[in-house]
Design an enzyme around this catalytic site. Structure first.
Site, short mmCIF file in Angstrom:
data_model
loop_
_atom_site.label_atom_id
_atom_site.label_comp_id
_atom_site.label_asym_id
_atom_site.label_seq_id
_atom_site.Cartn_x
_atom_site.Cartn_y
_atom_site.Cartn_z
CB CYS A 42 -0.92 0.00 1.22
SG CYS A 42 -2.10 1.37 1.23
CG ASP A 44 -0.79 4.01 5.29
OD1 ASP A 44 0.11 4.54 5.98
OD2 ASP A 44 -1.98 3.96 5.65
NE ARG A 46 -0.76 4.89 8.74
CZ ARG A 46 -2.01 4.64 9.09
NH1 ARG A 46 -2.41 4.85 10.32
NH2 ARG A 46 -2.88 4.17 8.21
CG HIS A 98 -1.64 -1.15 5.87
ND1 HIS A 98 -2.20 -0.15 6.64
CD2 HIS A 98 -1.81 -0.75 4.59
CE1 HIS A 98 -2.66 0.81 5.85
NE2 HIS A 98 -2.44 0.47 4.60
CB CYS A 101 -5.73 -0.61 4.52
SG CYS A 101 -5.39 -0.05 2.84
CO CO Z 1 -3.46 1.17 2.96
#
Ligand code: CO
Length: 209
Positions: A42, A44, A46, A98, A101
């Site tokens: 992803c 993302d 993090r 994750h 998400c």
């Molecule tokens: Co995500």
């Protein structure tokens, strides 16, 4: 210091650090790459592939998009996959989702998200495929977590539907892995997807070789 200036300062420090350990570090890095893994995760901020896997530059070929989808008409992911599998000859392809998400969460809401709609449709389709299991989960957060896992599973299946992966499986038994990064603990979880079981009824449809 300006946030952008700080990044260039960090870069200088990073170069010094690498060179202090090996003066030929960048000379060697520039020569070639032979990554063993393709990581599809992803976008993302993090969930950074190299950090959570503890790998160094040169060790993993990376593709990231919202909710780690392997969409067969997405030229970007398909190009990365074909290059990594057919040219770099990676032996492991990983899909890493994750918990918490945002992409998966958005796909669980009855909401028009504009240009995100066609992208998130892929996750709604995962929900439809596994509706019976998901709807039995009463706790909303547990259902959300399970959709994250099932999304990873379906994206792994999507990988197996491609010619690149099927050819590499015949050639060198390439393996596909479905993982979830538990953002609450930092733990990487191997979903240990039972591929033979999942594929036994569908491969007659998707087999290309
Ligand atoms: Co995500």
């Amino acid at each position: 210091m300006d946030r952008i200036d700080l990044i260039f300062e960090n870069n200088k420090k990073w170069i010094e650090e690498k060179l202090s350990l090996n003066k030929d570090y960048f000379k060697e890095l520039a020569t070639s790459q032979q990554p063993e893994f393709l990581y599809i995760g992803c976008s993302d901020s993090r969930v950074t592939a190299e950090d959570l896997m503890g790998v160094q530059p040169g060790e993993v070929f990376v593709h990231r998009n919202i909710a780690n989808l392997v969409n067969n008409v997405d030229l970007n992911v398909m190009t990365v996959l074909n290059y990594a599998v057919r040219h770099l000859k990676v032996n492991h392809v990983i899909v890493c989702g994750h918990y918490n998400c945002g992409g998966v969460k958005a796909a669980m809401q009855p909401k028009d998200l504009g240009i995100l709609n066609p992208w998130l449709r892929g996750i709604r389709d995962v929900y439809r495929t596994h509706k019976d299991e998901l709807n039995l989960i009463e706790d909303e957060n547990a259902r959300f977590n399970r959709l994250v896992e099932l999304n990873v599973q379906e994206q792994c299946v999507n990988l197996i539907k491609t010619a690149a992966v099927q050819e590499a499986y015949i050639e060198r038994k390439i393996s596909v892995h479905g993982w979830v990064f538990d953002i609450y603990s930092g733990k990487l979880i191997d979903l240990k997807i039972n591929f033979p079981d999942i594929l036994k009824n569908i491969m007659e449809i998707y087999k290309l070789y």
